[in-house]
Write a protein that holds these residues in place. Structure first.
Motif, PDB file in Angstrom:
ATOM      1  N   LEU A  61      -4.999   7.596  -0.540  1.00 31.45           N
ATOM      2  CA  LEU A  61      -5.713   6.475   0.060  1.00 31.45           C
ATOM      3  C   LEU A  61      -5.379   5.177  -0.672  1.00 31.45           C
ATOM      4  N   VAL A  62      -5.354   5.259  -2.001  1.00 26.09           N
ATOM      5  CA  VAL A  62      -4.974   4.080  -2.794  1.00 26.09           C
ATOM      6  C   VAL A  62      -3.565   3.641  -2.429  1.00 26.09           C
ATOM      7  N   ARG A  63      -2.680   4.610  -2.290  1.00 25.89           N
ATOM      8  CA  ARG A  63      -1.291   4.296  -1.937  1.00 25.89           C
ATOM      9  C   ARG A  63      -1.213   3.600  -0.582  1.00 25.89           C
ATOM     10  N   MET A  64      -1.990   4.066   0.390  1.00 30.15           N
ATOM     11  CA  MET A  64      -1.978   3.442   1.713  1.00 30.15           C
ATOM     12  C   MET A  64      -2.487   2.014   1.659  1.00 30.15           C
ATOM     13  N   LEU A  65      -3.547   1.777   0.886  1.00 31.74           N
ATOM     14  CA  LEU A  65      -4.078   0.416   0.769  1.00 31.74           C
ATOM     15  C   LEU A  65      -3.051  -0.532   0.137  1.00 31.74           C
ATOM     16  N   LEU A  66      -2.343  -0.032  -0.874  1.00 31.16           N
ATOM     17  CA  LEU A  66      -1.315  -0.845  -1.513  1.00 31.16           C
ATOM     18  C   LEU A  66      -0.142  -1.069  -0.571  1.00 31.16           C
ATOM     19  N   GLU A  67       0.186  -0.063   0.232  1.00 28.53           N
ATOM     20  CA  GLU A  67       1.256  -0.206   1.221  1.00 28.53           C
ATOM     21  C   GLU A  67       0.895  -1.258   2.253  1.00 28.53           C
ATOM     22  N   VAL A  68      -0.346  -1.229   2.736  1.00 26.96           N
ATOM     23  CA  VAL A  68      -0.809  -2.236   3.696  1.00 26.96           C
ATOM     24  C   VAL A  68      -0.657  -3.629   3.107  1.00 26.96           C
ATOM     25  N   THR A  69      -1.097  -3.799   1.870  1.00 28.66           N
ATOM     26  CA  THR A  69      -1.007  -5.106   1.210  1.00 28.66           C
ATOM     27  C   THR A  69       0.445  -5.554   1.072  1.00 28.66           C
ATOM     28  N   GLY A  70       1.288  -4.656   0.559  1.00 27.91           N
ATOM     29  CA  GLY A  70       2.681  -5.013   0.357  1.00 27.91           C
ATOM     30  C   GLY A  70       3.392  -5.359   1.648  1.00 27.91           C
ATOM     31  N   ARG A  71       3.259  -4.513   2.647  1.00 29.80           N
ATOM     32  CA  ARG A  71       3.957  -4.727   3.911  1.00 29.80           C
ATOM     33  C   ARG A  71       3.486  -5.993   4.624  1.00 29.80           C
ATOM     34  N   LEU A  72       2.184  -6.185   4.721  1.00 29.08           N
ATOM     35  CA  LEU A  72       1.643  -7.317   5.460  1.00 29.08           C
ATOM     36  C   LEU A  72       2.107  -8.633   4.857  1.00 29.08           C
ATOM     37  N   PHE A  73       1.928  -8.783   3.560  1.00 25.00           N
ATOM     38  CA  PHE A  73       2.257 -10.060   2.935  1.00 25.00           C
ATOM     39  C   PHE A  73       3.765 -10.263   2.823  1.00 25.00           C
ATOM     40  N   TYR A  74       4.510  -9.183   2.646  1.00 23.21           N
ATOM     41  CA  TYR A  74       5.956  -9.350   2.540  1.00 23.21           C
ATOM     42  C   TYR A  74       6.572  -9.735   3.883  1.00 23.21           C
ATOM     43  N   VAL A  75       6.125  -9.116   4.973  1.00 20.33           N
ATOM     44  CA  VAL A  75       6.665  -9.475   6.287  1.00 20.33           C
ATOM     45  C   VAL A  75       6.256 -10.899   6.659  1.00 20.33           C
ATOM     46  N   LEU A  76       5.045 -11.299   6.290  1.00 16.43           N
ATOM     47  CA  LEU A  76       4.658 -12.696   6.497  1.00 16.43           C
ATOM     48  C   LEU A  76       5.592 -13.637   5.728  1.00 16.43           C
ATOM     49  N   ALA A  77       5.947 -13.246   4.507  1.00 14.93           N
ATOM     50  CA  ALA A  77       6.867 -14.062   3.705  1.00 14.93           C
ATOM     51  C   ALA A  77       8.242 -14.125   4.356  1.00 14.93           C
TER      52      ALA A  77
END
Length: 283
Positions: A61-77
């Motif tokens: 679950l922790v991994r999924m939350l970190l994945e969501v954070t990484g993917r969302l902000f990186y694609v926005l960048a």
């Protein structure tokens, strides 16, 4: 790891091309759904159960939350800032992973490698340029995405060994789908029907993304984290090349100096890892 970085850079370029037409949330949703289907097919072919107690472990679950954070902000960048600058900032991921491995997994990281980590993070500060005329808060999108990816990689290391790479990929792309839906709802974005060119970009991004993800998980779960992760710097070459050749971007002095600090610190970490310190000396 090098193959993974090449594939991730190609994925970034395809996503950036699609982002010229589609909203970011829709790109993440379609990309995540496509990756989920591919990894689910691989898991079924290997006769691996998709839902197990290990897959529901708290660390997953922790991994999924970190994945969501990484993917969302990186694609926005990727969508809102130059691809080359975003790629350069992402190169600080190995430094954060090395530091995290020392803190979380008690891997041995000596004083000199800690200093190298700090020098590399200084390179990120130089690129972002807080307090300068060229500073943009949009640069922080890539920084947040980088921190999310570093945390995901560490969580992947801590994931139960019985969870296969294909299951990690399945839940990783599920996280991307969740990030896309969250972004669409938050920004009030409507679905836009992609053109043939955009469908090609999305399909290509899914295929190379699956290959990149599988290679990354294999690398992160084999050997010692602090030894494997520095080879992520190869992404700098691929990402900058795509940005310059495909999108007409240019590397300014600030980016050159910052990326130089990041890469040199990473090379130093590799050298200290391979060259054992003399007896009594702190590495």
């Amino acid at each position: 790891m090098v193959a993974s970085m090449a594939a991730f850079s190609a994925e970034d370029a395809l996503v950036k091309a699609a982002a010229e037409v589609l909203p970011v949330g829709q790109i993440l949703s379609l990309f995540g759904l496509g990756g989920m289907l591919v990894f689910a097919g691989i898991a079924k072919r290997n006769r691996e159960p998709l839902f197990t107690a290990d897959a529901r472990a708290p660390i997953m679950l922790v991994r999924m939350l970190l994945e969501v954070t990484g993917r969302l902000f990186y694609v926005l960048a990727i969508a809102l800032t130059p691809l080359s600058a975003t790629t350069v900032i992402l190169q600080a991921t190995p430094l954060v992973v090395v530091a995290g491995a020392a803190i979380v997994f008690r891997e041995k990281v000596g004083l000199r490698r800690w200093m190298a980590v700090l020098v590399g993070l200084l390179g990120v500060i130089v690129i972002v340029g807080p307090g300068t005329d060229g500073f943009s808060m949009l640069s922080m999108l890539a920084v947040i995405g980088m921190l999310g990816f570093a945390g995901r990689d560490l969580a992947s290391r801590a994931a139960p060994a019985r969870v296969s790479t294909s299951i990690l990929g399945l839940y990783g792309f599920l996280s991307v789908l969740v990030a896309g839906v969250m972004s669409s709802l938050w920004r009030g974005e409507w679905f836009v029907w992609p053109t043939g060119k955009v469908w090609f970009c999305l399909l290509g991004a899914v295929l190379v993304g699956v290959a990149a993800y599988g290679s990354l998980m294999k690398a992160m779960r084999t050997g010692e984290v602090s030894a494997v992760t520095p080879f992520r710097y190869s992404r700098l070459l691929f990402g900058v090349a795509f940005g310059v050749l495909l999108f007409g971007e240019q590397m300014n002095l600030q980016m050159v100096v910052g990326s130089g600090l990041i890469v040199l610190s990473g090379l130093f970490i590799i050298w200290r890892k391979r060259a054992p310190a003399p007896k009594g000396e702190v590495s």
